[in-house]
Design an enzyme around this catalytic site. Sequence first.
Site, PDB file in Angstrom:
ATOM      1  N   ASP A  24     -33.050  66.713 -15.175  1.00  0.00           N
ATOM      2  CA  ASP A  24     -32.145  66.469 -16.294  1.00  0.00           C
ATOM      3  C   ASP A  24     -31.046  65.481 -15.921  1.00  0.00           C
ATOM      4  OD1 ASP A  24     -31.334  68.673 -14.525  1.00  0.00           O
ATOM      5  OD2 ASP A  24     -29.561  68.827 -15.801  1.00  0.00           O
ATOM      6  N   HIS A  25     -31.115  64.949 -14.711  1.00  0.00           N
ATOM      7  CA  HIS A  25     -30.054  64.082 -14.195  1.00  0.00           C
ATOM      8  C   HIS A  25     -29.932  62.761 -14.962  1.00  0.00           C
ATOM      9  CE1 HIS A  25     -31.212  66.895 -11.102  1.00  0.00           C
ATOM     10  NE2 HIS A  25     -30.147  66.612 -10.396  1.00  0.00           N
ATOM     11  N   TYR A 143     -22.371  77.888 -11.219  1.00  0.00           N
ATOM     12  CA  TYR A 143     -21.704  77.304 -10.072  1.00  0.00           C
ATOM     13  C   TYR A 143     -20.243  77.760  -9.997  1.00  0.00           C
ATOM     14  CZ  TYR A 143     -25.647  74.107  -9.612  1.00  0.00           C
ATOM     15  OH  TYR A 143     -26.907  73.585  -9.433  1.00  0.00           O
ATOM     16  N   ARG A 145     -16.992  76.357  -9.305  1.00  0.00           N
ATOM     17  CA  ARG A 145     -16.355  75.036  -9.207  1.00  0.00           C
ATOM     18  C   ARG A 145     -15.045  75.049  -9.972  1.00  0.00           C
ATOM     19  NH1 ARG A 145     -21.568  71.149 -10.647  1.00  0.00           N
ATOM     20  NH2 ARG A 145     -22.657  71.396  -8.654  1.00  0.00           N
ATOM     21  N   LYS A 176     -29.261  80.266 -10.901  1.00  0.00           N
ATOM     22  CA  LYS A 176     -29.281  79.193  -9.902  1.00  0.00           C
ATOM     23  C   LYS A 176     -27.854  78.940  -9.449  1.00  0.00           C
ATOM     24  CE  LYS A 176     -29.901  74.145  -9.677  1.00  0.00           C
ATOM     25  NZ  LYS A 176     -30.502  72.967 -10.328  1.00  0.00           N
ATOM     26  N   ARG A 229     -32.541  66.233  -6.732  1.00  0.00           N
ATOM     27  CA  ARG A 229     -32.521  64.944  -6.038  1.00  0.00           C
ATOM     28  C   ARG A 229     -33.228  64.970  -4.697  1.00  0.00           C
ATOM     29  NH1 ARG A 229     -26.228  64.097  -6.299  1.00  0.00           N
ATOM     30  NH2 ARG A 229     -26.364  66.369  -6.534  1.00  0.00           N
TER      31      ARG A 229
END
EC number: 2.2.1.10
Length: 267
Positions: A24-25, A143, A145, A176, A229
């Site tokens: 999805d980057h 995440y 963050r 995730k 990636r």
Amino acid sequence: MNAGKRTRLDRIGTDGRYVVVPMDHGITMGAVTGLKDIESTIDAVTRGGADAVLTQRGIAGRVHPNKNDAGYIAHLNGSTSIGPDEDDKRRTGTVEDAIRAGADAVSFHINVGSEYEREQIAGLAELTGEAERYGLPVLAMTYARGPEIDPEAAEFNQAVGHAVRLGEELGADVVKTAYTGDAETFQHVVESTSLPVVIAGGSRGTDQETLQMVRGAMDAGAAGVSMGRSIFQHEDPEKITRAVANVVHDDSEAADALRDAGLAVEA
């Protein structure tokens, strides 16, 4: 868990373990290496053993002809690296949109500890409610963050553990998150939820570093990876996927997995 959700989870994993390759980057970073000819990349990673691939729903038509019967996850929020704040993920579709795009599951990203936490918590809760009505699994990318979170701090795994627990509390089916650096600290993360935990790849490292990270996560009790990636920008996406799958599904050691996939093992 209803039969539809259980069946779709089987489409994106194997025996409760997951090798997912998110791509999805393109919405975040643009058409970077590995994503221009995404058709070839999808073909390579799924031939290498990826259980599922993940993209924004708009390019589903480029996914399905090339995924070699692997599962498909539609990601439903995003942001760009050239915008004012990449942590500010906004909704990009609905569960019905994902179903029309042929998705077996949906995913959603939240940044726990960021200034957008409240809106993203509400967004994930809304999404899991929608998905439950259709028997569609949700992969929550949770995440830790924010301005008060230091990934180098000794207590970082506590924040990551909080993030994955939040995913479960809001109704996700798989979570995730970032790896905390070693199996010992990551064990707390895995123990913080009853859900399967998969790790992100983050910025690309060496093959050895990638496989050692996967091995450490599995030793801590993780259920696999959702790695972008490190896989789709690799010189040989098929081989690195095969190596990762060897660790996740065959319980291989890092060096053995690299060797069996035809990749060099560092001295």
